[in-house]
Design an enzyme around this catalytic site. Sequence first.
Site, PDB file in Angstrom:
ATOM      1  N   TRP A  20     -96.471  10.972 -65.442  1.00 26.39           N
ATOM      2  CA  TRP A  20     -96.193  11.752 -64.236  1.00 26.39           C
ATOM      3  C   TRP A  20     -95.888  10.793 -63.085  1.00 26.39           C
ATOM      4  CZ3 TRP A  20    -100.024  15.419 -61.241  1.00 26.39           C
ATOM      5  CH2 TRP A  20     -99.259  16.301 -60.455  1.00 26.39           C
ATOM      6  N   ASP A  48     -97.230  10.624 -73.206  1.00 27.43           N
ATOM      7  CA  ASP A  48     -97.154  12.009 -72.734  1.00 27.43           C
ATOM      8  C   ASP A  48     -96.128  12.125 -71.620  1.00 27.43           C
ATOM      9  OD1 ASP A  48     -98.242  14.811 -72.368  1.00 27.43           O
ATOM     10  OD2 ASP A  48     -98.433  13.986 -70.348  1.00 27.43           O
ATOM     11  N   TYR A  53     -91.393  16.249 -65.166  1.00 23.86           N
ATOM     12  CA  TYR A  53     -91.636  14.991 -64.450  1.00 23.86           C
ATOM     13  C   TYR A  53     -90.326  14.331 -64.029  1.00 23.86           C
ATOM     14  CZ  TYR A  53     -96.268  15.595 -66.575  1.00 23.86           C
ATOM     15  OH  TYR A  53     -97.482  16.097 -66.988  1.00 23.86           O
ATOM     16  N   GLN A 163    -103.992  20.247 -73.588  1.00 24.71           N
ATOM     17  CA  GLN A 163    -104.051  19.171 -72.577  1.00 24.71           C
ATOM     18  C   GLN A 163    -104.594  19.760 -71.274  1.00 24.71           C
ATOM     19  OE1 GLN A 163    -100.691  16.828 -70.184  1.00 24.71           O
ATOM     20  NE2 GLN A 163    -100.713  16.236 -72.320  1.00 24.71           N
ATOM     21  N   TYR A 191    -106.040  14.978 -69.078  1.00 28.96           N
ATOM     22  CA  TYR A 191    -105.061  14.461 -68.119  1.00 28.96           C
ATOM     23  C   TYR A 191    -105.728  14.132 -66.785  1.00 28.96           C
ATOM     24  CZ  TYR A 191    -104.013  19.094 -65.783  1.00 28.96           C
ATOM     25  OH  TYR A 191    -104.040  20.267 -65.079  1.00 28.96           O
TER      26      TYR A 191
HETATM   27  P1  NAP Z   1    -104.227   9.381 -63.578  1.00 28.91           P
HETATM   28  O1  NAP Z   1    -103.733   8.831 -64.842  1.00 28.91           O
HETATM   29  O2  NAP Z   1    -105.614   9.910 -63.517  1.00 28.91           O
HETATM   30  O3  NAP Z   1    -104.048   8.360 -62.382  1.00 28.91           O
HETATM   31  C1  NAP Z   1    -102.846   7.706 -62.151  1.00 28.91           C
HETATM   32  C2  NAP Z   1    -103.024   6.825 -60.941  1.00 28.91           C
HETATM   33  O4  NAP Z   1    -104.039   5.861 -61.198  1.00 28.91           O
HETATM   34  C3  NAP Z   1    -101.778   6.064 -60.558  1.00 28.91           C
HETATM   35  O5  NAP Z   1    -101.710   6.016 -59.153  1.00 28.91           O
HETATM   36  C4  NAP Z   1    -102.021   4.683 -61.130  1.00 28.91           C
HETATM   37  O6  NAP Z   1    -101.359   3.728 -60.329  1.00 28.91           O
HETATM   38  C5  NAP Z   1    -103.507   4.552 -60.998  1.00 28.91           C
HETATM   39  N1  NAP Z   1    -104.115   3.694 -62.027  1.00 28.91           N
HETATM   40  C6  NAP Z   1    -103.838   3.636 -63.349  1.00 28.91           C
HETATM   41  N2  NAP Z   1    -104.636   2.754 -63.973  1.00 28.91           N
HETATM   42  C7  NAP Z   1    -105.440   2.235 -63.012  1.00 28.91           C
HETATM   43  C8  NAP Z   1    -106.462   1.262 -63.016  1.00 28.91           C
HETATM   44  N3  NAP Z   1    -106.842   0.632 -64.143  1.00 28.91           N
HETATM   45  N4  NAP Z   1    -107.076   0.970 -61.845  1.00 28.91           N
HETATM   46  C9  NAP Z   1    -106.719   1.594 -60.700  1.00 28.91           C
HETATM   47  N5  NAP Z   1    -105.750   2.519 -60.621  1.00 28.91           N
HETATM   48  C10 NAP Z   1    -105.114   2.841 -61.776  1.00 28.91           C
HETATM   49  O7  NAP Z   1    -103.303  10.596 -63.065  1.00 28.91           O
HETATM   50  P2  NAP Z   1    -102.117  11.450 -63.622  1.00 28.91           P
HETATM   51  O8  NAP Z   1    -100.867  10.683 -63.672  1.00 28.91           O
HETATM   52  O9  NAP Z   1    -102.178  12.710 -62.834  1.00 28.91           O
HETATM   53  O10 NAP Z   1    -102.573  11.868 -65.113  1.00 28.91           O
HETATM   54  C11 NAP Z   1    -102.241  11.117 -66.261  1.00 28.91           C
HETATM   55  C12 NAP Z   1    -101.151  11.796 -67.077  1.00 28.91           C
HETATM   56  O11 NAP Z   1    -101.561  13.107 -67.498  1.00 28.91           O
HETATM   57  C13 NAP Z   1     -99.889  12.096 -66.272  1.00 28.91           C
HETATM   58  O12 NAP Z   1     -99.159  10.927 -66.011  1.00 28.91           O
HETATM   59  C14 NAP Z   1     -99.221  13.107 -67.149  1.00 28.91           C
HETATM   60  O13 NAP Z   1     -98.601  12.481 -68.257  1.00 28.91           O
HETATM   61  C15 NAP Z   1    -100.419  13.955 -67.562  1.00 28.91           C
HETATM   62  N6  NAP Z   1    -100.641  15.128 -66.671  1.00 28.91           N
HETATM   63  C16 NAP Z   1    -100.517  16.381 -67.222  1.00 28.91           C
HETATM   64  C17 NAP Z   1    -100.705  17.512 -66.423  1.00 28.91           C
HETATM   65  C18 NAP Z   1    -100.557  18.875 -67.043  1.00 28.91           C
HETATM   66  O14 NAP Z   1    -100.512  19.868 -66.305  1.00 28.91           O
HETATM   67  N7  NAP Z   1    -100.496  18.984 -68.349  1.00 28.91           N
HETATM   68  C19 NAP Z   1    -101.031  17.391 -65.067  1.00 28.91           C
HETATM   69  C20 NAP Z   1    -101.183  16.094 -64.549  1.00 28.91           C
HETATM   70  C21 NAP Z   1    -101.007  14.991 -65.376  1.00 28.91           C
HETATM   71  P3  NAP Z   1    -100.421   2.572 -60.975  1.00 28.91           P
HETATM   72  O15 NAP Z   1     -99.257   3.266 -61.606  1.00 28.91           O
HETATM   73  O16 NAP Z   1    -100.050   1.748 -59.787  1.00 28.91           O
HETATM   74  O17 NAP Z   1    -101.274   1.848 -61.969  1.00 28.91           O
END
Ligand code: NAP
Length: 283
Positions: A20, A48, A53, A163, A191
């Site tokens: 995302w 994923d 996205y 998910q 997620y």
């Molecule tokens: P997340 O993975 O919880 O957080 C992403 C954020 O955390 C980004 O800003 C990333 O920045 C940072 N980050 C990653 N690793 C880190 C670390 N080791 N230390 C500090 N910061 C870190 O949030 P998300 O993107 O919402 O969720 C993950 C995935 O779930 C999405 O990308 C998507 O594929 C899926 N998703 C699905 C739904 C649904 O409705 N099904 C909704 C939301 C998300 P950097 O990129 O700078 O590392």
Amino acid sequence: MKTVQLSSGRTVPSLGLGTWNMGENDAHHQREVRALQLGLDLGMNLIDTAEMYGDGGAEEVVGDAIAGRRGSVYLVSKVYPHNATFKGVQAACERSLKRLKTDYLDCYLLHWRGSVPLAETLDGFKALKQAGKIRDYGVSNFDLDDMEEARSLDGGDGIVTNQVLYNLTRRGIEWNLLPWSQQHNIPVMAYSPLESSTPGEQRVLLGNRSLLAVAERHSATPAQIALAWLLRQDQVIVIPKSSNPDHVQLNRKAADIILTADDLAELDKGFPRPRKGTPLDMR
Ligand code: NAP
């Protein structure tokens, strides 16, 4: 790397890669491709993504990241609810496959429940499976009543995952959805395991005192402990998103952290378990 066995017989790593916010800016394209490739090099072989996205842009990033290594990746994409009619899923899937530069998805999810009857979407998924366009299918943002309804429909027993939003600050699914999913052998894909890319929201999670204390004991970062806490559980797949190679490395190492009973008790203090049922949280 710990793995999770899906009811279809496929085995996937417990730790994968989210997308995302990728594919939104051409200037970041190569960096995002490299971050995903690094994750794959490190064994996080599940990606994923979704047609939503970056308006298809994230799928294009993924297409470049998996070029030449498609066979080793478990590739998940999602269809918008408004595209989830019988014909709509075929057309949306074709568009996704084109952007991903592949001829099949490993898993196709209904992104969230909309107004199209679930039975019709499941029929669409079954037809796609029969045609070899997808290997598995599942759902996203389904609460327990949605899951029970889906399971009662023709093709519902083919749902391999749900998910949902799940992290230390969002423990609501532990009340009934998670135990139900584990009993029915439907792994949950967690997620926003780090509570999204919104810094303010993330701070509530990563700045928590209990989390900081456990992180210090393990010489780890709070984000790593937040991931390790999810990864310790059976039948939970975790998909953090990162475009930063240092974070990707740290996230991979989180899968090797073993939390003790004292750690878990401390995290329970900082992030209490649910005491009653609540509707499913979603983004
Ligand atoms: P997340 O993975 O919880 O957080 C992403 C954020 O955390 C980004 O800003 C990333 O920045 C940072 N980050 C990653 N690793 C880190 C670390 N080791 N230390 C500090 N910061 C870190 O949030 P998300 O993107 O919402 O969720 C993950 C995935 O779930 C999405 O990308 C998507 O594929 C899926 N998703 C699905 C739904 C649904 O409705 N099904 C909704 C939301 C998300 P950097 O990129 O700078 O590392």
